[in-house]
Design a protein around this motif. Sequence first.
Motif, PDB file in Angstrom:
ATOM      1  N   ALA A   1     -14.263   1.284  15.545  1.00  0.00           N
ATOM      2  CA  ALA A   1     -13.567   0.705  16.696  1.00  0.00           C
ATOM      3  C   ALA A   1     -12.306   1.490  17.055  1.00  0.00           C
ATOM      4  N   SER A   2     -11.919   1.346  18.319  1.00  0.00           N
ATOM      5  CA  SER A   2     -10.581   1.745  18.778  1.00  0.00           C
ATOM      6  C   SER A   2     -10.243   3.201  18.428  1.00  0.00           C
ATOM      7  N   ILE A   3      -9.042   3.438  18.016  1.00  0.00           N
ATOM      8  CA  ILE A   3      -8.524   4.789  17.825  1.00  0.00           C
ATOM      9  C   ILE A   3      -9.235   5.517  16.683  1.00  0.00           C
ATOM     10  N   LEU A   4      -9.556   4.795  15.599  1.00  0.00           N
ATOM     11  CA  LEU A   4     -10.278   5.431  14.479  1.00  0.00           C
ATOM     12  C   LEU A   4     -11.678   5.863  14.911  1.00  0.00           C
ATOM     13  N   GLY A   5     -12.357   5.018  15.692  1.00  0.00           N
ATOM     14  CA  GLY A   5     -13.689   5.353  16.190  1.00  0.00           C
ATOM     15  C   GLY A   5     -13.656   6.620  17.017  1.00  0.00           C
ATOM     16  N   ARG A   6     -12.667   6.699  17.920  1.00  0.00           N
ATOM     17  CA  ARG A   6     -12.566   7.886  18.779  1.00  0.00           C
ATOM     18  C   ARG A   6     -12.191   9.123  17.978  1.00  0.00           C
ATOM     19  N   ALA A   7     -11.277   8.969  17.022  1.00  0.00           N
ATOM     20  CA  ALA A   7     -10.862  10.119  16.195  1.00  0.00           C
ATOM     21  C   ALA A   7     -12.066  10.690  15.440  1.00  0.00           C
ATOM     22  N   ARG A   8     -12.940   9.811  14.969  1.00  0.00           N
ATOM     23  CA  ARG A   8     -14.128  10.280  14.241  1.00  0.00           C
ATOM     24  C   ARG A   8     -15.117  10.933  15.199  1.00  0.00           C
ATOM     25  N   GLU A   9     -15.305  10.328  16.362  1.00  0.00           N
ATOM     26  CA  GLU A   9     -16.219  10.922  17.368  1.00  0.00           C
ATOM     27  C   GLU A   9     -15.765  12.322  17.751  1.00  0.00           C
TER      28      GLU A   9
END
Length: 231
Positions: A19-27
Amino acid sequence: MKIAVLTIFPEMLSGVLSASILGRAREEGLLCVEAVDIRAFSARKHKNTDDYPFGGGAGMVMTAQPIVDAVEDARKRGYTGKCLYMSPRGKTLTQERVRQIAQEEDNLILLCGHYEGVDQRAIELVVDEEISIGDFVLTGGELPALVLIDAVARHLPGVLGSGESAQDESFSGGLLEYPQYTRPRVFRGLTVPEVLLSGNHADIEAWRREQALKITAERRPDLLIGKEGMQ
Ligand code: 4HQ
């Protein structure tokens, strides 16, 4: 940054990490988190990972073998950085330590314990540092590991937008956050402070600073000691 999370409950991690910022950082490949199932390393018949405590007492203790093997396997796979064990016996995590970890470490192994904890010999053999997220007792180290990952990820290059990283200053600046408002201008009879609608950016900045100081003095006076003329 690359982080291996060693756990007997790998399914606890996916929601928070997606989710959220962690999800995007991983993507975006800025952060790589790998859940490692400690159970897969158990040499025992039913893949057990715990046993009764020597000396007696309530509960179970996580055995050393699968933990040590899981850490050694991670080491062979390129996790050369610190192995941190999430535990109330560790030093309490601070924003300063978070910044340090983000800056100094390229990869991490986070060990999550359950039950009454981990056999001390596993700690002696593979753990570099114990870290607590606060003086309270949880059922396992997974939530603390996620807290650490979230706090560290915010400091990795590209994870926050330029606006958001300035926002980090609200705590890093050593003060609590000033109050925030958004639309509508009146909600259930409560209005937005006039200065925020004035368009005068110097006045707005001064008001926010004053509010942050007031809230910090009321709630966390300890944060003000040693700042600008305080004691
Ligand atoms: N636990 N900060 C007990 C914590 C904890 C904390 C993790 C519960 C380890 C064995 N960890 N297990 N607080 O309460 O990090």
